[in-house]
Structure formats: structure tokens, C-alpha cells
Design an enzyme around this catalytic site. Sequence first.
Site: not given
Length: 396
Positions: A207, A286, A301-304, A319, A333, A337
Site C-alpha cells: 500500500n 515469476k 494476522p491482526d498485529i495489535v 491507528f 476497534k 483490540k
Amino acid sequence: MKRTVILGVTGSIAAYRSADVARALMRAGFEVRTCLTRAAQEFVTPALFEGLTGQPCLTHAFDEPVRGRMAHIDWARDAAALLVCPATANAIAKFANGEGDDMLTTIALASDATLVICPAMNPHMYADETVQRNLKALRARGAVIIEPEEGDVACGENGQGKLASVERIVSITESVAKTSALYEGLHVVITSGPTYEPIDDVRFLGNRSSGKMGLALASAAVRMSARVSLVTGPTHGVPHPRVETTRVTTAQEMLDATAALCGEADLLIAAAAVADFRPQAKAAGKIRREGPVTLTLEPTPDIVATVTERYPKLAAVGFAAEPGNDLESARRKLEEKRLIAIFLNDVSRPDIGFESDQNEGVLLLKTGQSVAFPKASKYEIAWRILDTVRPLIPPQ
Ligand SMILES: Cc1cc2nc3c(=O)[nH]c(=O)nc-3n(C[C@H](O)[C@H](O)[C@H](O)COP(=O)(O)O)c2cc1C
């Protein structure tokens, strides 16, 4: 808190504008001490700055306003910031090479205050490879570069090289010169930048995150006396030299590095724009362009959330980069979290968010309060976030 700014003026045609900068810094509450290079004195005089600031103006390496005291050491010790405005290509090269052949370069060598450089020159000079290389080297050593604007320059050409505005120079210098002991003894872990999720050996999903917000948080936390660990995805940004940096590529690597640091941390700030999805399997080599390709994506994976579950006592700030400001989703959230706060910013606006030097948003706190942060530099926003969440960090 130290409130002295040393204003170094070098031999650019924009030197006359440094008088306005001196005045504006004084209005902002700083004591301003000026040092002119020999070439600067072709454009402005010591009398101008002595009259404006009420302080002696240094012009020569052996100047000694207080008999028996070495001015370059005294001034270097007292400075909260060393602002070079305007900065010539020549002065930038001398700072980058560690030269000390006049009073200004000698003060810069003797001082551990942040060097703030405001280049001003002809656009061809500014674009010159050596000038850019010197600026890059200075950035890597923690200097703050206030980039020149595009426009008409004194020599009649048009391009990037015009000294930044007085307001911008003063606002950035003010934030750089601020220091505090608010985070003394605390360890802050910050995640930053994008993650890249491999499709094959050559391509990835990523991104547009530049990592600038995470870098600003890391610099502000250092200047608030924290020990700072930064876990950053691939970016060109250069962290403050006192930041302990771990570079990662994928969401899984970011999770592993962050979790390893958070066992002994007091605060996690999850500012990274982690990819939400990754290809289920990475293709070897490739992928050939022989027809349509279907990628099957799986959530990363959701890090926080993973880290706060593993360390329930850890204070964490998230964030939420939402296109459009979705307060409901951010509040959800915050609770799911187990965060102490979440900063909601609108990444769909070109003037703030990704790649921009500025940001704006709302900080939702676990206490139910929300604090609006008007548009400001990412450093200023970072400082305010750290300031606001500090009372919510439980003592260990
Ligand atoms: C009229 C005039 C204007 C100048 N303006 C600039 C300028 O805007 N930026 C720059 O990098 N050099 C400029 N120079 C060149 C510098 O003055 C020159 O490189 C000098 O050696 C810089 O010394 P200093 O860095 O010690 O101040 C200018 C020179 C002259 C004669």
C-alpha cells in the site's frame, strides 16, 4: 526546557528573510542568537540581528562575547535547536562532511541540538546530485530538512529552491526545539510503514504508506525521553538516530518483531498500515503473463489485537486509516483490540494521510472522550498524541 535557538545565516540571496524568522521565533518565546557566515554578511549585517534579538551576533570562529569563554562551546551547549536559514549548497556540504572552518560549522559540530536546515538556492543547484546526497546524509544523522518551495527564484528561474515560508520554518523549529521528560524511563514500541506480501519472487501486494507518521512518533517519543523501538515496513524514511530500528517486510514478520519487543514495553503505538490480506500461497519464481491469474487472498494476522491479547497489561494505541471518518467503526476497534486510544484519520484526502507531511484526525480515548486534532505537521500530531495518552498508561 531550553528555549534558545541558534540562527545560522549563510550566503544566499534569501538571507534577508532570516530577519523575519528571527522576529517570529522571538514572538514564539525563544531567545535567538545569530551567527553569520562571511558570505551572509554580503547580504545582511550583524547590526541588524543584534538590534533585532538583543544578543551578540557571531561572525568569526574566534569571536568571544564573554572573555575567556569559548563561544562555540557555550552556544552549542545552550541550544535547543540550530536553525540554518537560509542554507546554501556550500554550507550543506560542509555540515555533511563535518567541516569546522568557521563559527557556524564549528557550533554545529559541538552541539547535540537538532540541526534544522532550510535550503534556498537556484533549482538546478538544489536538484544537483551532490546537494541531494548531502541532504540525505544529514537526514540520516537526525537533521530536519525544511524543503524549499517551488516557484520563481531570485535569478529569474522557476522550480524548487525558494526558501520555505517563515510560518512553516518557525512552526517546525518550535516542534523540534521542544523536549520533555514525560516518557522518562518508559519503553515505547512503534510499528510503522506498509507491509509487502509476496505474490511471487518478484511481485508483492502493498500500500501507499510512507511511514512518515511512525517516524514522527518515534522522533517525538525520543524527544520526550522515551526509549524507542521502531518496527518498520519497507520505506525510504530515516529514523531518528536514537531510535532502535528493526526492518521487516511482511505482516507476519512485523508481528513477530513487535511481539518480541512488547514483553518489556510500556506502550505500543501501532501506526503501520499493515496489509489486510496476503496471497494464500507465494508462487515460486515469476508468474508468467500467459493469461488471467486468480489470486486467493487470506487475512493477515491482526498485529495489535494479537499483541494486546498476549500482553493484557500493555497499553496500546491504534491507528484507523479510514477513507471517510467512520467513528463507529473506530470506537468498535478501540474496544475489540483493548486499546487505550485510537487515532482516526481520513486517508482518502490528498492533503493529509499517506505520503503527506501533514495529518489531521480524531483521537478516541478509552475513557469515552474524543479529541479533535486540526491539520498540523505529523511531528506536531505525534507530540500531541503522546502527550494525550500519557496519563492512560498504567504504572508497571
Ligand atoms: C548574489 C549571490 C547570491 C547567491 N545566492 C545563493 C543562494 O541562494 N544559495 C546558495 O546555495 N548559494 C548562493 N550563492 C553562492 C554562495 O554565496 C557561495 O557559495 C558562498 O561561498 C556560500 O558561503 P557560505 O555557505 O559560507 O555562506 C550566491 C552568491 C551570490 C554572489
